[in-house]
Structure formats: structure tokens, C-alpha cells
Design a protein around this motif. Structure first.
Motif, PDB file in Angstrom:
ATOM      1  N   MET A   1       0.940  -1.103  -0.117  1.00  0.00           N
ATOM      2  CA  MET A   1      -0.016   0.164   0.670  1.00  0.00           C
ATOM      3  C   MET A   1       1.275   1.305   0.299  1.00  0.00           C
ATOM      4  SD  MET A   1      -3.328   1.328   2.625  1.00  0.00           S
ATOM      5  CE  MET A   1      -2.469   0.140   4.074  1.00  0.00           C
ATOM      6  N   ASP A   2       0.998   1.798  -0.906  1.00  0.00           N
ATOM      7  CA  ASP A   2       1.382   3.293  -0.929  1.00  0.00           C
ATOM      8  C   ASP A   2       0.729   4.440  -0.216  1.00  0.00           C
ATOM      9  OD1 ASP A   2       3.587   4.641  -1.641  1.00  0.00           O
ATOM     10  OD2 ASP A   2       2.236   5.812  -3.475  1.00  0.00           O
ATOM     11  N   LYS A   3       2.326   5.024   0.335  1.00  0.00           N
ATOM     12  CA  LYS A   3       1.468   6.204   1.630  1.00  0.00           C
ATOM     13  C   LYS A   3       2.055   7.686   1.150  1.00  0.00           C
ATOM     14  CE  LYS A   3       1.037   2.264   4.868  1.00  0.00           C
ATOM     15  NZ  LYS A   3       2.245   1.619   3.680  1.00  0.00           N
ATOM     16  N   PHE A   4       1.314   8.362   1.954  1.00  0.00           N
ATOM     17  CA  PHE A   4       1.518  10.488   1.615  1.00  0.00           C
ATOM     18  C   PHE A   4       1.429  10.560   2.997  1.00  0.00           C
ATOM     19  CE2 PHE A   4      -2.432  10.463   0.219  1.00  0.00           C
ATOM     20  CZ  PHE A   4      -2.909  11.522   0.577  1.00  0.00           C
ATOM     21  N   ALA A   5       1.993  11.949   3.243  1.00  0.00           N
ATOM     22  CA  ALA A   5       1.582  12.513   4.480  1.00  0.00           C
ATOM     23  C   ALA A   5       1.650  13.735   4.005  1.00  0.00           C
ATOM     24  CB  ALA A   5       2.603  11.817   5.677  1.00  0.00           C
ATOM     25  N   VAL A   6      -0.111  14.522   5.059  1.00  0.00           N
ATOM     26  CA  VAL A   6       0.081  15.872   4.799  1.00  0.00           C
ATOM     27  C   VAL A   6       0.842  16.197   6.514  1.00  0.00           C
ATOM     28  CG1 VAL A   6      -2.143  17.552   4.671  1.00  0.00           C
ATOM     29  CG2 VAL A   6      -1.963  14.774   3.931  1.00  0.00           C
ATOM     30  N   ILE A   7       1.075  17.832   5.644  1.00  0.00           N
ATOM     31  CA  ILE A   7       2.004  18.037   7.644  1.00  0.00           C
ATOM     32  C   ILE A   7       1.315  19.730   7.291  1.00  0.00           C
ATOM     33  CG2 ILE A   7       4.175  18.928   6.139  1.00  0.00           C
ATOM     34  CD1 ILE A   7       6.116  17.794   8.850  1.00  0.00           C
ATOM     35  N   ASP A   8       1.698  19.783   8.647  1.00  0.00           N
ATOM     36  CA  ASP A   8       0.906  21.552   9.087  1.00  0.00           C
ATOM     37  C   ASP A   8       2.053  21.623   9.881  1.00  0.00           C
ATOM     38  OD1 ASP A   8      -0.255  23.604   8.290  1.00  0.00           O
ATOM     39  OD2 ASP A   8      -1.001  23.743  10.360  1.00  0.00           O
ATOM     40  N   THR A   9       2.598  23.356  10.085  1.00  0.00           N
ATOM     41  CA  THR A   9       3.163  23.293  10.710  1.00  0.00           C
ATOM     42  C   THR A   9       2.611  24.857  11.478  1.00  0.00           C
ATOM     43  OG1 THR A   9       4.506  24.800   9.420  1.00  0.00           O
ATOM     44  CG2 THR A   9       5.541  22.349   9.960  1.00  0.00           C
ATOM     45  N   GLU A  10       2.583  25.586  13.126  1.00  0.00           N
ATOM     46  CA  GLU A  10       1.911  26.827  13.048  1.00  0.00           C
ATOM     47  C   GLU A  10       3.980  27.048  13.200  1.00  0.00           C
ATOM     48  OE1 GLU A  10      -0.494  27.406  12.756  1.00  0.00           O
ATOM     49  OE2 GLU A  10      -1.624  25.829  12.257  1.00  0.00           O
ATOM     50  N   ASP A  26      -3.503   6.252   2.960  1.00  0.00           N
ATOM     51  CA  ASP A  26      -3.818   5.215   1.971  1.00  0.00           C
ATOM     52  C   ASP A  26      -3.269   6.487   0.660  1.00  0.00           C
ATOM     53  OD1 ASP A  26      -5.831   3.533  -0.348  1.00  0.00           O
ATOM     54  OD2 ASP A  26      -3.797   3.136   0.633  1.00  0.00           O
ATOM     55  N   ALA A  27      -2.631   6.292  -0.586  1.00  0.00           N
ATOM     56  CA  ALA A  27      -2.572   7.070  -1.400  1.00  0.00           C
ATOM     57  C   ALA A  27      -3.924   6.500  -2.394  1.00  0.00           C
ATOM     58  CB  ALA A  27      -1.012   6.576  -1.959  1.00  0.00           C
ATOM     59  N   GLY A  28      -4.379   5.705  -2.770  1.00  0.00           N
ATOM     60  CA  GLY A  28      -5.685   5.106  -3.447  1.00  0.00           C
ATOM     61  C   GLY A  28      -7.109   5.816  -2.467  1.00  0.00           C
ATOM     62  N   LYS A  30      -6.843   7.664   0.313  1.00  0.00           N
ATOM     63  CA  LYS A  30      -6.623   9.163   0.854  1.00  0.00           C
ATOM     64  C   LYS A  30      -7.678   9.388   2.285  1.00  0.00           C
ATOM     65  CE  LYS A  30      -5.995  12.117  -3.421  1.00  0.00           C
ATOM     66  NZ  LYS A  30      -6.348  10.495  -3.841  1.00  0.00           N
ATOM     67  N   ASN A  31      -7.788   8.205   3.003  1.00  0.00           N
ATOM     68  CA  ASN A  31      -8.349   7.818   3.784  1.00  0.00           C
ATOM     69  C   ASN A  31      -6.942   7.812   5.268  1.00  0.00           C
ATOM     70  OD1 ASN A  31     -10.673   7.161   3.579  1.00  0.00           O
ATOM     71  ND2 ASN A  31     -10.047   4.875   2.969  1.00  0.00           N
ATOM     72  N   LYS A  32      -7.187   8.358   5.975  1.00  0.00           N
ATOM     73  CA  LYS A  32      -6.288   8.595   7.118  1.00  0.00           C
ATOM     74  C   LYS A  32      -5.923   7.412   8.124  1.00  0.00           C
ATOM     75  CE  LYS A  32      -6.603   9.789  11.815  1.00  0.00           C
ATOM     76  NZ  LYS A  32      -6.561  10.749  12.617  1.00  0.00           N
ATOM     77  N   ILE A  33      -4.676   6.954   7.831  1.00  0.00           N
ATOM     78  CA  ILE A  33      -4.289   5.660   8.605  1.00  0.00           C
ATOM     79  C   ILE A  33      -3.710   5.871   9.965  1.00  0.00           C
ATOM     80  CG2 ILE A  33      -2.295   4.015   8.464  1.00  0.00           C
ATOM     81  CD1 ILE A  33      -2.131   4.024   5.611  1.00  0.00           C
ATOM     82  N   ASP A  34      -2.555   7.184  10.243  1.00  0.00           N
ATOM     83  CA  ASP A  34      -2.178   7.511  11.608  1.00  0.00           C
ATOM     84  C   ASP A  34      -1.655   9.059  11.491  1.00  0.00           C
ATOM     85  OD1 ASP A  34      -1.143   6.959  13.766  1.00  0.00           O
ATOM     86  OD2 ASP A  34      -0.009   5.567  13.803  1.00  0.00           O
ATOM     87  N   SER A  35      -1.564   9.648  12.713  1.00  0.00           N
ATOM     88  CA  SER A  35      -1.167  10.735  12.659  1.00  0.00           C
ATOM     89  C   SER A  35      -0.099  11.150  14.339  1.00  0.00           C
ATOM     90  CB  SER A  35      -2.687  11.710  12.626  1.00  0.00           C
ATOM     91  OG  SER A  35      -3.742  11.309  13.812  1.00  0.00           O
ATOM     92  N   LEU A 172     -11.690  16.895  -3.261  1.00  0.00           N
ATOM     93  CA  LEU A 172     -11.599  17.160  -4.512  1.00  0.00           C
ATOM     94  C   LEU A 172     -10.743  15.616  -5.515  1.00  0.00           C
ATOM     95  CD1 LEU A 172      -8.071  19.626  -3.983  1.00  0.00           C
ATOM     96  CD2 LEU A 172     -10.667  20.273  -4.952  1.00  0.00           C
ATOM     97  N   GLY A 173     -10.847  14.964  -5.390  1.00  0.00           N
ATOM     98  CA  GLY A 173     -11.056  13.651  -5.530  1.00  0.00           C
ATOM     99  C   GLY A 173      -9.627  13.121  -6.395  1.00  0.00           C
ATOM    100  N   TYR A 174      -7.725  14.280  -6.500  1.00  0.00           N
ATOM    101  CA  TYR A 174      -7.243  14.098  -7.505  1.00  0.00           C
ATOM    102  C   TYR A 174      -6.863  12.924  -7.396  1.00  0.00           C
ATOM    103  CZ  TYR A 174      -8.738  17.875 -10.156  1.00  0.00           C
ATOM    104  OH  TYR A 174      -9.689  18.759 -10.662  1.00  0.00           O
ATOM    105  N   GLU A 175      -5.797  12.337  -7.941  1.00  0.00           N
ATOM    106  CA  GLU A 175      -4.880  11.342  -7.856  1.00  0.00           C
ATOM    107  C   GLU A 175      -3.625  12.020  -7.211  1.00  0.00           C
ATOM    108  OE1 GLU A 175      -5.197   7.818  -7.781  1.00  0.00           O
ATOM    109  OE2 GLU A 175      -7.402   8.242  -8.225  1.00  0.00           O
ATOM    110  N   ILE A 176      -2.339  11.567  -6.695  1.00  0.00           N
ATOM    111  CA  ILE A 176      -1.516  12.138  -6.498  1.00  0.00           C
ATOM    112  C   ILE A 176      -0.277  12.518  -7.093  1.00  0.00           C
ATOM    113  CG2 ILE A 176       0.622  11.716  -4.509  1.00  0.00           C
ATOM    114  CD1 ILE A 176      -1.474  11.790  -3.092  1.00  0.00           C
ATOM    115  N   LYS A 177      -0.116  12.155  -8.261  1.00  0.00           N
ATOM    116  CA  LYS A 177       0.199  12.143  -9.184  1.00  0.00           C
ATOM    117  C   LYS A 177      -0.557  13.462  -9.598  1.00  0.00           C
ATOM    118  CE  LYS A 177      -2.593   9.305 -12.571  1.00  0.00           C
ATOM    119  NZ  LYS A 177      -2.142   8.230 -13.566  1.00  0.00           N
TER     120      LYS A 177
END
Length: 189
Positions: A1-10, A26-28, A30-35, A172-177
Motif C-alpha cells: 500500500m503506497d502512502k503519503f503524509a500531510v503536514i502542517d506547522t504553526e 493511503d495514496a489510493g 486518501k483515508n487517514k491511517i495514523d497521525s 477534490l478527488g484527484y490522484e496523487i500524481k
């Protein structure tokens, strides 16, 4: 399973990172796995515009120094096999986290703020010729449009904001690429 992360800073009043929130998905689907959520000490003690949203009392908050936080986040990302980091206005977060220059950085705003990619932008919205909104293209505004909920208010808590930014990607529903090429920032390899 290909994964990505969304990051935010304050950041604090000195423009130093005082908190980092990150969500792995999950890249496919886009459901959150962990934070993860880190509050950076002593930087958070300086105070900042959103200090009231740090939520120091939450069990999930890790309070530690910057070097230790970045080491632990890197290990966590590596355990999930994450190489791609997404952020809303990614140049801001990338600039504040130069230690993560080995990751590929992508900007969620690249699609979310443009009429041709975001069908929730009303036809009456004031846009440049490129299709980009002239104003009202922050996370709060974009989520209000996508959710069709004018009452939504961004918390400015790094981990909750990272999850909101992930929701923008889901809606938005777009693929990662489709987010295009990675940002090339000064200091990136």
C-alpha cells in the motif's frame, strides 16, 4: 500500500515552528491511517497567534525539542514508507522544515485554489486569468466551499489542520500524481 503524509506547522511570534501535525494516508483512498502531533519546546513558550490552539493537555501531544521531534517524525514516516509530503501552501512548511529536504514536497493549494481543478469555486468568484482565486483561497475558505458549510472555522492546531488539508484532497478527488512536480526549494536535494 503506497502512502503519503500531510503536514502542517504553526509558528510563534519569532517565526519559529512551535507545533507540527502530520497525518499519514493511503495514496489510493486518501483515508487517514495514523497521525502525530508535536509541540516544540521551548519555541511554543514564546507564544504566537495560535498559541491558544496548542492543546497542551491532550494525551496525543508530544512535547519535546525540535531536534528530537524531527528525528521521531522521520522515523515514523520511514516506518510507513512515506516519501511524499503534502501541505497547503507547502512552500511555507517546507521552508520552516529544511531538515526534511530529502522528502518530495507537494502543494495542495496547487489544485484547491484554481477554478479549473476545484468545481466548488463559484462562477462569481474573482479569479486571475490563470483560474486562481484572487482572495479567499486559504484552508478555511476552500473547506467551506467543498463542504458547502459556511460555518466551518479552521482551528489552527497543527494536527487538526493537517487532517483538514487531507480532507481537501479527499473532496477534490484527484490522484496523487495530479498534484504535479515536487517543489524544488532552496536546500532541497
Amino acid at each position: 500500500m503506497d502512502k503519503f503524509a500531510v503536514i502542517d506547522t504553526e509558528t510563534n511570534w519569532n517565526d519559529e515552528v512551535m507545533s507540527i501535525g502530520i497525518a499519514v494516508a493511503d495514496a489510493g483512498t486518501k483515508n487517514k491511517i495514523d497521525s502525530l502531533y508535536y509541540i516544540i519546546d521551548p519555541e511554543y513558550r514564546v507564544g504566537g497567534m495560535y498559541s491558544g490552539e496548542l492543546r497542551l493537555d491532550e494525551e496525543a501531544a508530544h512535547i519535546t525539542g525540535r531536534k528530537q521531534a524531527l528525528k521521531e517524525i522521520r522515523e515514523w514516516l520511514n516506518a510507513y514508507g512515506v516519501r511524499k509530503l503534502f501541505a497547503y501552501n507547502a512552500s511555507f512548511d517546507c521552508r520552516h522544515l529544511p531538515e526534511y529536504s530529502e522528502y518530495e514536497w507537494y502543494d495542495i493549494m496547487r489544485l484547491a485554489a484554481y477554478r479549473q481543478y476545484n468545481p466548488a469555486i463559484p462562477g462569481s468568484a474573482d479569479c486571475y486569468k490563470t483560474g486562481r482565486l484572487k482572495r479567499g483561497y486559504g484552508v478555511e475558505d476552500v473547506l467551506r466551499m467543498l463542504r458547502k458549510n459556511s460555518k466551518y472555522s479552521e482551528t489552527h492546531n497543527a494536527v487538526l489542520d493537517a487532517q483538514d488539508e487531507l480532507e481537501i484532497m479527499q473532496l477534490l478527488g484527484y490522484e496523487i500524481k495530479e498534484y504535479g512536480i515536487a517543489l524544488v526549494m532552496a536546500g532541497n536535494k
